[in-house]
Design a protein around this motif. Structure first.
Motif, mmCIF file in Angstrom:
data_model
loop_
_atom_site.group_PDB
_atom_site.id
_atom_site.type_symbol
_atom_site.label_atom_id
_atom_site.label_comp_id
_atom_site.label_asym_id
_atom_site.label_seq_id
_atom_site.Cartn_x
_atom_site.Cartn_y
_atom_site.Cartn_z
ATOM 1 N N PRO A 105 33.796 -4.337 18.824
ATOM 2 C CA PRO A 105 32.506 -3.964 18.240
ATOM 3 C C PRO A 105 31.326 -4.251 19.166
ATOM 4 O O PRO A 105 30.368 -3.473 19.218
ATOM 5 C CB PRO A 105 32.454 -4.817 16.969
ATOM 6 N N THR A 106 31.383 -5.359 19.880
ATOM 7 C CA THR A 106 30.306 -5.680 20.820
ATOM 8 C C THR A 106 30.219 -4.631 21.929
ATOM 9 O O THR A 106 29.127 -4.160 22.282
ATOM 10 C CB THR A 106 30.521 -7.074 21.447
ATOM 11 N N LYS A 156 32.904 -3.086 11.303
ATOM 12 C CA LYS A 156 34.061 -3.984 11.395
ATOM 13 C C LYS A 156 35.368 -3.340 10.932
ATOM 14 O O LYS A 156 36.417 -3.508 11.572
ATOM 15 C CB LYS A 156 33.779 -5.240 10.575
ATOM 16 N N LYS A 203 27.572 -4.845 13.984
ATOM 17 C CA LYS A 203 28.933 -5.377 14.103
ATOM 18 C C LYS A 203 29.595 -5.507 12.735
ATOM 19 O O LYS A 203 30.787 -5.221 12.570
ATOM 20 C CB LYS A 203 28.909 -6.732 14.810
#
Length: 276
Positions: free
Chosen positions: A215-216, A253, A249
């Motif tokens: 996600p980052t 998820k 984020k």
């Protein structure tokens, strides 16, 4: 937004597209395959890729056909594509900087002309498609791939929803250059028909946008490659930016099983023929 504004925005984005080019190629490989299939691309052909950006789908198509010409309006994008071709040892691709509505090629030059995720940003789509048809051989194919509606593409709407909670989106002109300009069924097909193509068909392509990123990494890519997002984020404080990052984020998820990206996606591919 004028043609010059669009080119300038993409010029500033080019470095980020180069940085994330391997991920982006992986993400949209299923769409490239669908474009190849629906446009009837096969061995021995010459193919023109309009608005080829950092090199895709040109470099993938080069594995199939005799020759590919990759074009883009932005010099930095063309150089990125050229560098990637050299890195991968691909020698049957030529590169030209030019705009879609002013292609520097003789009429009837290519067997197939394509544009993947570029038509939405053409300042004058009918003029651009007409020009693409001009350089295509009689009986040759045209193929254009665009985003379907935002609401069926969580890759897009999850980010938009978070950003809109923090920044007023304002009024968006549905006909102005933007990612979802041709998301309405039949809209791009109408443009292709108006430009003079025959046997125009619309194909809905469903696939998964997948890549081995977290996600980052996803947010880094999205926030860097989009000039719209960069502009909006630049107006916020570091605390606000950190809050948005946290919310993004959390929002995405569920689409990162085992910490790897997997979004369901929907695109539209419109094909046509140049009349004989």
């Amino acid at each position: 937004m004028t043609s010059e504004n669009i080119v300038e925005a993409w010029r500033e984005s080019a470095q980020y597209w180069a940085r994330h080019s391997n991920t982006i190629r992986t993400m949209f490989m299923p769409l490239t395959r669908a474009l190849v299939e629906h446009a009837g691309i096969h061995e021995g052909q010459s193919v023109l890729d309009v608005a080829g950006g950092a090199g895709e789908p040109s470099l993938t198509i080069a594995d199939i056909v005799e020759s590919v010409t990759c074009t883009d309006a932005v010099a930095e994008m063309v150089e990125t594509a050229r560098t990637e071709a050299q890195r991968r040892g691909i020698t049957n691709v030529q590169f030209r900087q030019c705009k879609a509505d002013n292609l520097p090629f003789a009429s009837n030059s290519f067997d197939v002309t394509v544009s993947r995720l570029g038509a939405m940003f053409f300042p004058d789509p009918v003029a651009a498609v007409r020009e693409m048809l001009r350089v295509t051989k009689p009986g040759g194919s045209l193929g254009l791939a665009v985003w379907a509606k935002s609401e069926v593409n969580p890759f897009c709407y999850l980010v938009t929803d978070v950003i809109d909670r923090h920044i007023d989106a304002g009024v968006v002109d549905p006909d102005a250059p933007n990612a979802f300009r041709f998301a309405e069924p039949g809209k791009l097909a109408g443009v292709v028909t108006e430009a003079g193509a025959s046997d125009v068909k619309e194909h809905v392509v469903k696939f998964n946008i997948e890549a081995p990123i977290s996600p980052t990494q996803f947010w880094n890519m999205r926030s860097q490659t989009s000039d719209t997002l960069r502009d909006k984020l630049a107006k916020l404080s570091s605390d606000e930016q950190a809050q948005i990052t946290s919310e993004i984020k959390q929002a995405v998820k569920e689409f990162f099983p085992a910490n790897q990206m997997r979004f369901p996606a929907q695109m539209i591919v419109v094909t046509g023929k140049k009349p004989v």
